[in-house]
Design a protein around this motif. Structure first.
Motif, PDB file in Angstrom:
ATOM      1  N   LYS A  56     -94.002   9.276 -15.173  1.00 29.61           N
ATOM      2  CA  LYS A  56     -92.975   8.259 -15.431  1.00 29.61           C
ATOM      3  C   LYS A  56     -91.598   8.902 -15.282  1.00 29.61           C
ATOM      4  CE  LYS A  56     -95.719   4.881 -16.271  1.00 29.61           C
ATOM      5  NZ  LYS A  56     -95.781   3.745 -15.348  1.00 29.61           N
ATOM      6  N   TRP A  57     -90.611   8.058 -15.019  1.00 33.36           N
ATOM      7  CA  TRP A  57     -89.252   8.550 -14.838  1.00 33.36           C
ATOM      8  C   TRP A  57     -88.690   9.098 -16.139  1.00 33.36           C
ATOM      9  CZ3 TRP A  57     -87.317   3.506 -12.119  1.00 33.36           C
ATOM     10  CH2 TRP A  57     -87.803   3.452 -10.817  1.00 33.36           C
ATOM     11  N   THR A  58     -87.856  10.116 -16.004  1.00 31.65           N
ATOM     12  CA  THR A  58     -87.099  10.573 -17.162  1.00 31.65           C
ATOM     13  C   THR A  58     -86.011   9.543 -17.442  1.00 31.65           C
ATOM     14  OG1 THR A  58     -85.439  11.790 -15.891  1.00 31.65           O
ATOM     15  CG2 THR A  58     -87.454  13.012 -16.529  1.00 31.65           C
ATOM     16  N   LEU A  59     -85.405   9.652 -18.594  1.00 33.48           N
ATOM     17  CA  LEU A  59     -84.329   8.728 -18.938  1.00 33.48           C
ATOM     18  C   LEU A  59     -83.178   8.846 -17.940  1.00 33.48           C
ATOM     19  CD1 LEU A  59     -83.576   6.568 -20.939  1.00 33.48           C
ATOM     20  CD2 LEU A  59     -82.718   8.336 -22.466  1.00 33.48           C
ATOM     21  N   LYS A  60     -82.864  10.058 -17.498  1.00 30.68           N
ATOM     22  CA  LYS A  60     -81.805  10.220 -16.499  1.00 30.68           C
ATOM     23  C   LYS A  60     -82.190   9.566 -15.168  1.00 30.68           C
ATOM     24  CE  LYS A  60     -80.854  14.796 -17.059  1.00 30.68           C
ATOM     25  NZ  LYS A  60     -80.089  16.061 -16.872  1.00 30.68           N
ATOM     26  N   GLU A  61     -83.441   9.699 -14.779  1.00 26.31           N
ATOM     27  CA  GLU A  61     -83.896   9.055 -13.547  1.00 26.31           C
ATOM     28  C   GLU A  61     -83.822   7.535 -13.672  1.00 26.31           C
ATOM     29  OE1 GLU A  61     -87.101  12.255 -11.730  1.00 26.31           O
ATOM     30  OE2 GLU A  61     -87.735  10.964 -13.391  1.00 26.31           O
ATOM     31  N   LEU A  62     -84.163   7.025 -14.829  1.00 27.94           N
ATOM     32  CA  LEU A  62     -84.096   5.594 -15.071  1.00 27.94           C
ATOM     33  C   LEU A  62     -82.660   5.088 -14.961  1.00 27.94           C
ATOM     34  CD1 LEU A  62     -85.986   3.166 -16.364  1.00 27.94           C
ATOM     35  CD2 LEU A  62     -84.457   3.595 -18.255  1.00 27.94           C
ATOM     36  N   ILE A  63     -81.732   5.811 -15.559  1.00 27.07           N
ATOM     37  CA  ILE A  63     -80.319   5.420 -15.476  1.00 27.07           C
ATOM     38  C   ILE A  63     -79.856   5.470 -14.026  1.00 27.07           C
ATOM     39  CG2 ILE A  63     -77.957   6.040 -16.135  1.00 27.07           C
ATOM     40  CD1 ILE A  63     -79.248   7.177 -18.781  1.00 27.07           C
ATOM     41  N   GLN A  64     -80.230   6.521 -13.303  1.00 24.59           N
ATOM     42  CA  GLN A  64     -79.837   6.627 -11.897  1.00 24.59           C
ATOM     43  C   GLN A  64     -80.447   5.488 -11.081  1.00 24.59           C
ATOM     44  OE1 GLN A  64     -77.637   9.205 -10.481  1.00 24.59           O
ATOM     45  NE2 GLN A  64     -77.565   7.423  -9.134  1.00 24.59           N
ATOM     46  N   HIS A  65     -81.671   5.110 -11.397  1.00 22.48           N
ATOM     47  CA  HIS A  65     -82.316   3.977 -10.715  1.00 22.48           C
ATOM     48  C   HIS A  65     -81.503   2.699 -10.916  1.00 22.48           C
ATOM     49  CE1 HIS A  65     -85.120   0.790  -9.741  1.00 22.48           C
ATOM     50  NE2 HIS A  65     -85.049   0.375 -11.005  1.00 22.48           N
ATOM     51  N   PRO A  89     -81.554  -4.889   4.701  1.00 22.79           N
ATOM     52  CA  PRO A  89     -82.766  -4.083   4.499  1.00 22.79           C
ATOM     53  C   PRO A  89     -83.098  -3.889   3.025  1.00 22.79           C
ATOM     54  CG  PRO A  89     -80.920  -2.667   5.040  1.00 22.79           C
ATOM     55  CD  PRO A  89     -80.433  -4.084   5.181  1.00 22.79           C
ATOM     56  N   GLY A  90     -84.361  -3.633   2.778  1.00 20.42           N
ATOM     57  CA  GLY A  90     -84.807  -3.279   1.447  1.00 20.42           C
ATOM     58  C   GLY A  90     -84.576  -1.807   1.203  1.00 20.42           C
ATOM     59  N   PHE A  91     -85.002  -1.342   0.057  1.00 20.31           N
ATOM     60  CA  PHE A  91     -84.958   0.091  -0.221  1.00 20.31           C
ATOM     61  C   PHE A  91     -86.138   0.426  -1.111  1.00 20.31           C
ATOM     62  CE2 PHE A  91     -83.031  -1.463  -4.044  1.00 20.31           C
ATOM     63  CZ  PHE A  91     -83.153  -0.475  -5.011  1.00 20.31           C
ATOM     64  N   ASP A  92     -86.597   1.652  -1.001  1.00 22.00           N
ATOM     65  CA  ASP A  92     -87.742   2.108  -1.772  1.00 22.00           C
ATOM     66  C   ASP A  92     -87.224   2.836  -3.007  1.00 22.00           C
ATOM     67  OD1 ASP A  92     -89.900   3.607  -2.842  1.00 22.00           O
ATOM     68  OD2 ASP A  92     -90.893   3.625  -0.887  1.00 22.00           O
ATOM     69  N   GLN A  93     -87.357   2.193  -4.164  1.00 22.66           N
ATOM     70  CA  GLN A  93     -86.823   2.760  -5.401  1.00 22.66           C
ATOM     71  C   GLN A  93     -87.428   4.119  -5.718  1.00 22.66           C
ATOM     72  OE1 GLN A  93     -87.739  -0.177  -8.387  1.00 22.66           O
ATOM     73  NE2 GLN A  93     -89.838   0.530  -8.619  1.00 22.66           N
ATOM     74  N   ASP A  94     -88.686   4.336  -5.371  1.00 18.73           N
ATOM     75  CA  ASP A  94     -89.326   5.616  -5.669  1.00 18.73           C
ATOM     76  C   ASP A  94     -88.775   6.732  -4.787  1.00 18.73           C
ATOM     77  OD1 ASP A  94     -91.045   4.708  -7.764  1.00 18.73           O
ATOM     78  OD2 ASP A  94     -92.290   3.750  -6.238  1.00 18.73           O
ATOM     79  N   VAL A  95     -88.489   6.428  -3.535  1.00 17.36           N
ATOM     80  CA  VAL A  95     -87.865   7.422  -2.651  1.00 17.36           C
ATOM     81  C   VAL A  95     -86.469   7.754  -3.167  1.00 17.36           C
ATOM     82  CG1 VAL A  95     -86.969   7.830  -0.316  1.00 17.36           C
ATOM     83  CG2 VAL A  95     -89.231   6.783  -0.626  1.00 17.36           C
ATOM     84  N   PHE A  96     -85.738   6.737  -3.590  1.00 11.93           N
ATOM     85  CA  PHE A  96     -84.404   6.976  -4.144  1.00 11.93           C
ATOM     86  C   PHE A  96     -84.490   7.905  -5.354  1.00 11.93           C
ATOM     87  CE2 PHE A  96     -80.913   3.905  -2.732  1.00 11.93           C
ATOM     88  CZ  PHE A  96     -81.435   3.730  -1.473  1.00 11.93           C
ATOM     89  N   VAL A  97     -85.391   7.610  -6.283  1.00  8.97           N
ATOM     90  CA  VAL A  97     -85.512   8.432  -7.495  1.00  8.97           C
ATOM     91  C   VAL A  97     -85.978   9.845  -7.146  1.00  8.97           C
ATOM     92  CG1 VAL A  97     -86.763   8.730  -9.676  1.00  8.97           C
ATOM     93  CG2 VAL A  97     -85.798   6.507  -9.095  1.00  8.97           C
ATOM     94  N   ASP A  98     -86.924   9.952  -6.223  1.00 13.69           N
ATOM     95  CA  ASP A  98     -87.426  11.277  -5.825  1.00 13.69           C
ATOM     96  C   ASP A  98     -86.335  12.147  -5.214  1.00 13.69           C
ATOM     97  OD1 ASP A  98     -89.961  10.626  -6.709  1.00 13.69           O
ATOM     98  OD2 ASP A  98     -90.760  10.229  -4.690  1.00 13.69           O
ATOM     99  N   ASN A  99     -85.285  11.518  -4.707  1.00 11.09           N
ATOM    100  CA  ASN A  99     -84.232  12.260  -4.015  1.00 11.09           C
ATOM    101  C   ASN A  99     -82.862  12.169  -4.682  1.00 11.09           C
ATOM    102  OD1 ASN A  99     -85.538  13.282  -1.381  1.00 11.09           O
ATOM    103  ND2 ASN A  99     -86.267  11.184  -1.601  1.00 11.09           N
TER     104      ASN A  99
END
Length: 169
Positions: A56-65, A89-99
């Motif tokens: 699961k995302w960290t709190l910082k990753e969640l805020i960045q999302h 276009p759409g965007f892939d939220q998981d790719v965004f968070v991973d990067n």
């Protein structure tokens, strides 16, 4: 309020959160940010690296999302309000968070960034005429109105804040 024909069924869970309160777009944007800020600002910065479960995302990753999503959707709102006419276009939220490389960032800086972004979002939506708010465009192959996007920001933020309150605190 808003018609279900103005957004994809995918967004229903977020729209339900704002439909309950009968507030305007601007009132919702202000209220959801205030609740977000009041809840998360109280936490120690170390909590930013916490994830409630493996994978699961960290709190910082969640805020960045939330930040990234609002930026992408503000662009969509601007394009639709200005009658761009293309399928955005759409965007892939998981790719965004991973990067997003958020782990080295300061937790409170992320909260400051979200606050600044929300102020910008408020200004953007204040600039739209009533006609512009009703314009419907295509994003990820789905119809969405500028007005729906305005409500969606708050509903998305409220959704994630509910998760934070249930699983991170």
């Amino acid at each position: 309020m808003i018609s279900k024909t103005e957004y994809s069924p995918y967004f229903e869970q977020y729209m339900q959160l704002v439909a309950q309160n009968q507030k305007s777009i601007l009132e919702n944007l202000t209220a959801s940010q205030k609740d977000f800020e009041e809840t998360l600002r109280k936490l120690p910065k170390e909590k930013g690296s916490f994830a409630y479960a493996e994978g699961k995302w960290t709190l910082k990753e969640l805020i960045q999302h939330i930040i990234d999503t609002e930026r992408v959707f503000c662009y969509r709102a601007l394009c639709i309000a200005r009658n761009e006419g293309t399928n955005l276009p759409g965007f892939d939220q998981d790719v965004f968070v991973d990067n997003c490389e958020v782990h080295g960032r300061n937790y409170y800086d992320l909260l400051d960034e979200m606050k600044t972004l929300r102020e910008s979002t408020l200004q953007l939506f204040k600039s739209f005429s009533d006609d512009a708010l009703l314009r419907i465009g295509l994003a990820s192959g789905n119809k969405i109105s500028v007005r729906a996007l305005g409500y969606l920001f708050s509903g998305h933020q409220m959704h994630h804040l509910n998760i934070v309150k249930e699983r991170y605190l």
